[in-house]
Design a protein around this motif. Structure first.
Motif, PDB file in Angstrom:
ATOM      1  N   UNK A  45       0.842  -1.190   0.000  1.00 41.82           N
ATOM      2  CA  UNK A  45       0.000   0.000   0.000  1.00 41.82           C
ATOM      3  C   UNK A  45       0.879   1.242   0.000  1.00 41.82           C
ATOM      4  N   UNK A  46       0.307   2.346  -0.457  1.00 37.93           N
ATOM      5  CA  UNK A  46       0.953   3.655  -0.344  1.00 37.93           C
ATOM      6  C   UNK A  46      -0.037   4.551   0.395  1.00 37.93           C
ATOM      7  N   UNK A  47       0.359   5.097   1.558  1.00 41.68           N
ATOM      8  CA  UNK A  47      -0.532   6.030   2.258  1.00 41.68           C
ATOM      9  C   UNK A  47      -0.865   7.220   1.359  1.00 41.68           C
ATOM     10  N   UNK A  48      -2.104   7.642   1.395  1.00 34.65           N
ATOM     11  CA  UNK A  48      -2.579   8.732   0.546  1.00 34.65           C
ATOM     12  C   UNK A  48      -1.701   9.971   0.754  1.00 34.65           C
ATOM     13  N   UNK A  50       1.482  10.352   0.354  1.00 32.65           N
ATOM     14  CA  UNK A  50       2.831  10.129   0.874  1.00 32.65           C
ATOM     15  C   UNK A  50       3.677   9.349  -0.122  1.00 32.65           C
ATOM     16  N   UNK A  51       4.986   9.523  -0.021  1.00 28.76           N
ATOM     17  CA  UNK A  51       5.920   8.825  -0.910  1.00 28.76           C
ATOM     18  C   UNK A  51       6.649   7.708  -0.161  1.00 28.76           C
ATOM     19  N   UNK A  52       5.871   6.877   0.475  1.00 31.43           N
ATOM     20  CA  UNK A  52       6.418   5.696   1.140  1.00 31.43           C
ATOM     21  C   UNK A  52       5.449   4.556   0.911  1.00 31.43           C
ATOM     22  N   UNK A  53       5.883   3.359   1.178  1.00 26.47           N
ATOM     23  CA  UNK A  53       4.994   2.213   1.013  1.00 26.47           C
ATOM     24  C   UNK A  53       4.995   1.383   2.281  1.00 26.47           C
ATOM     25  N   UNK A  54       3.903   0.684   2.488  1.00 27.69           N
ATOM     26  CA  UNK A  54       3.744  -0.213   3.623  1.00 27.69           C
ATOM     27  C   UNK A  54       3.276  -1.537   3.051  1.00 27.69           C
ATOM     28  N   UNK A  55       3.961  -2.609   3.420  1.00 21.99           N
ATOM     29  CA  UNK A  55       3.596  -3.888   2.852  1.00 21.99           C
ATOM     30  C   UNK A  55       3.776  -5.050   3.795  1.00 21.99           C
ATOM     31  N   UNK A  56       3.148  -6.145   3.439  1.00 16.28           N
ATOM     32  CA  UNK A  56       3.342  -7.419   4.126  1.00 16.28           C
ATOM     33  C   UNK A  56       4.234  -8.267   3.227  1.00 16.28           C
ATOM     34  N   UNK A  57       5.330  -8.694   3.780  1.00 15.27           N
ATOM     35  CA  UNK A  57       6.337  -9.474   3.062  1.00 15.27           C
ATOM     36  C   UNK A  57       6.576 -10.781   3.796  1.00 15.27           C
ATOM     37  N   UNK A  58       7.043 -11.802   3.069  1.00 14.64           N
ATOM     38  CA  UNK A  58       7.370 -13.108   3.667  1.00 14.64           C
ATOM     39  C   UNK A  58       8.810 -13.478   3.361  1.00 14.64           C
TER      40      UNK A  58
END
Length: 100
Positions: A45-48, A50-58
């Protein structure tokens, strides 16, 4: 594999050739698809606004995540990462089938 919540912020060094930035971003999209296909990138995801991303990784562990997964991203040299190891919660409803 273990799951991790990862917040990635990319800061392009000043003076970097725009052509290099464009090429790395293009390569990043290709690599993200490869990592998703391999089961490493679960959601992103990218917060509205903002120039960063948040993700779930394995990955097998955090070292593997940093070296063999995130470390293969073309933008990785310009990224900072905040990694949080995750574990199941007893009230987790599991996949709901809902997508944004």
């Amino acid at each position: 594999m273990k799951e991790f919540l990862v917040e990635l912020t990319t800061t392009v060094p000043k003076g970097t050739d725009p052509t290099e930035v464009s090429q790395r971003r293009s390569d990043e999209a290709v690599r993200a698809k490869e990592l998703a296909s391999a089961g490493h990138l679960v959601r992103l995801w990218r917060p509205v606004g903002e120039l960063r991303s948040i993700g779930v990784w394995r990955a097998d562990d955090e070292a593997d995540l940093l070296e063999k997964v995130l470390g293969t991203l073309p933008l990785w040299p310009w990224m900072t990462a905040l990694v949080t190891a995750l574990e199941s919660h007893p009230n987790d409803p599991g996949p709901t089938g809902w997508t944004a």
